[in-house]
Design a protein around this motif. Structure first.
Motif, PDB file in Angstrom:
ATOM      1  N   HIS A 129     -46.897 -22.401  52.624  1.00 21.86           N
ATOM      2  CA  HIS A 129     -47.683 -21.224  52.981  1.00 21.86           C
ATOM      3  C   HIS A 129     -48.034 -21.290  54.466  1.00 21.86           C
ATOM      4  O   HIS A 129     -48.402 -22.348  54.984  1.00 21.86           O
ATOM      5  CB  HIS A 129     -48.984 -21.148  52.183  1.00 21.86           C
ATOM      6  N   SER A 141     -52.636 -12.453  57.003  1.00 25.92           N
ATOM      7  CA  SER A 141     -51.203 -12.178  56.863  1.00 25.92           C
ATOM      8  C   SER A 141     -50.451 -13.488  56.957  1.00 25.92           C
ATOM      9  O   SER A 141     -50.960 -14.504  57.442  1.00 25.92           O
ATOM     10  CB  SER A 141     -50.725 -11.215  57.960  1.00 25.92           C
ATOM     11  N   GLY A 142     -49.207 -13.472  56.478  1.00 30.03           N
ATOM     12  CA  GLY A 142     -48.409 -14.687  56.551  1.00 30.03           C
ATOM     13  C   GLY A 142     -47.182 -14.633  55.676  1.00 30.03           C
ATOM     14  O   GLY A 142     -46.717 -13.555  55.272  1.00 30.03           O
ATOM     15  N   HIS A 143     -46.663 -15.830  55.370  1.00 33.96           N
ATOM     16  CA  HIS A 143     -45.429 -15.948  54.590  1.00 33.96           C
ATOM     17  C   HIS A 143     -45.589 -17.090  53.591  1.00 33.96           C
ATOM     18  O   HIS A 143     -46.127 -18.149  53.930  1.00 33.96           O
ATOM     19  CB  HIS A 143     -44.242 -16.231  55.514  1.00 33.96           C
ATOM     20  N   GLN A 151     -39.968 -16.131  47.734  1.00 34.11           N
ATOM     21  CA  GLN A 151     -40.462 -15.972  49.100  1.00 34.11           C
ATOM     22  C   GLN A 151     -41.026 -14.574  49.287  1.00 34.11           C
ATOM     23  O   GLN A 151     -40.537 -13.605  48.704  1.00 34.11           O
ATOM     24  CB  GLN A 151     -39.326 -16.202  50.106  1.00 34.11           C
ATOM     25  N   ASP A 152     -42.053 -14.480  50.121  1.00 34.44           N
ATOM     26  CA  ASP A 152     -42.677 -13.174  50.307  1.00 34.44           C
ATOM     27  C   ASP A 152     -43.548 -13.183  51.549  1.00 34.44           C
ATOM     28  O   ASP A 152     -44.202 -14.182  51.855  1.00 34.44           O
ATOM     29  CB  ASP A 152     -43.522 -12.813  49.087  1.00 34.44           C
ATOM     30  N   ASP A 153     -43.559 -12.062  52.285  1.00 38.88           N
ATOM     31  CA  ASP A 153     -44.532 -11.836  53.348  1.00 38.88           C
ATOM     32  C   ASP A 153     -45.729 -11.112  52.742  1.00 38.88           C
ATOM     33  O   ASP A 153     -45.595 -10.364  51.765  1.00 38.88           O
ATOM     34  CB  ASP A 153     -43.928 -10.982  54.459  1.00 38.88           C
ATOM     35  N   ASP A 155     -49.918  -9.339  53.503  1.00 32.71           N
ATOM     36  CA  ASP A 155     -50.968  -8.858  54.391  1.00 32.71           C
ATOM     37  C   ASP A 155     -52.001  -8.169  53.511  1.00 32.71           C
ATOM     38  O   ASP A 155     -51.690  -7.200  52.815  1.00 32.71           O
ATOM     39  CB  ASP A 155     -50.402  -7.877  55.424  1.00 32.71           C
ATOM     40  N   LYS A 191     -50.631 -15.477  48.727  1.00 29.30           N
ATOM     41  CA  LYS A 191     -50.606 -14.022  48.617  1.00 29.30           C
ATOM     42  C   LYS A 191     -51.837 -13.426  47.961  1.00 29.30           C
ATOM     43  O   LYS A 191     -51.882 -12.217  47.734  1.00 29.30           O
ATOM     44  CB  LYS A 191     -49.357 -13.610  47.814  1.00 29.30           C
TER      45      LYS A 191
END
Length: 271
Positions: A129, A141-143, A151-153, A155, A191
């Motif tokens: 993370h 926000s992040g990845h 995997q996912d971005d 915000d 997330k």
């Protein structure tokens, strides 16, 4: 250990390992020239809050259901300049590698995270993370990349009191001044936001590398009715220094962290 190692050790990071958050306090009263006797309980006349934090290093050993393991953990706090601090946690063995890093500012007895990252690899599992906290817009926000979630971005919105999971327990010394027996904390991890229900359940005196310390025993659950829980012992007279943490997965199955070494403002209390 391999039968339950992945779940147990991943449960230790980030939450149970985050329990190793330990604060050093400036302005500690002068310590005696000689260490206290074995049956003495150490107290320190230090103010409950501080404008600044002091660097420290704390070492822990991980046991699983009272069985010692070769896993060691190290928690560090360093100054990063510009009113910023960096907290790092490393939990390593031949079987796994768990690392957390948080860059934050300390404002009004609350850590305001700037960036947070968590990396876990072991038992054919991985989790990564990367998070950035924007306090002007109140968003994070992040990845994220995890073997069980892909995997996912991301915000999403946060509030002024949202914490990361490594610096979460920095709030304990402030909240306990209010004399509460239970409270809630919200953390941002990957997330999603997480809510933590924390109850004060009693006091115990324990032997530590700093001598015998009076501790307050806390219990944390992600859900009020959850069987999974984390128990942790903090020493209020040393600004809620973490002495022990235990994460319970089920009957007879738990992981435990015990402090084995300390280097920081309270060195004079060592025997």
């Amino acid at each position: 250990m391999t039968a339950f190692g992945p779940r147990m050790l991943r449960s230790l990071g980030p939450w149970a390992t985050a329990l190793m958050v330990t604060l050093a306090q400036p302005g500690v009263a002068d310590s005696p020239d000689s260490p206290p006797p074995a049956d003495a309980v150490i107290t320190a006349d230090a103010p409950a809050t501080a404008a600044v934090l002091q660097p420290f290093t704390v070492n822990y050993r991980v046991n699983v259901s009272k069985i010692p393991t070769p896993i060691r953990a190290t928690l560090t706090l360093t100054e990063a300049g510009d009113d910023q601090y960096r907290m790092g946690l490393a939990v390593k063995s031949m079987l796994m590698d768990n690392s957390e890093q948080s860059l934050f500012q300390w404002r009004n007895c609350q850590p305001h995270t700037l960036t947070y990252q968590h990396d876990f690899e072991g038992f054919r599992r991985e989790r990564h993370h990367r998070m950035t906290f924007n306090w002007d817009t109140l968003r994070v926000s992040g990845h994220s990349s995890a073997d069980d979630e892909g995997q996912d971005d991301f915000d999403y919105s946060i509030t002024e009191d949202t914490l990361d999971e490594l610096t979460m327990l920095l709030k304990a010394r402030c909240i306990m001044q209010e004399g509460v027996s239970q409270y809630q904390l919200t953390s941002a991890y990957g997330k999603r936001l997480r809510t933590h229900f924390i109850h004060v359940v009693g006091e115990e005196t324990m032997n530590t590398p700093l001598g015998r310390l009076r501790t307050i025993k806390f219990e944390k659950r992600r859900d009020q009715d959850s069987k999974r829980r984390t128990i942790f012992w903090l020493a209020p007279d040393l600004d809620y220094l973490l002495v022990r943490a235990r994460h319970v997965e089920g009957t007879g199955l738990f992981g435990e962290l015990k402090m084995t070494g300390y280097d920081g403002p309270y060195n004079a209390l060592k025997k």
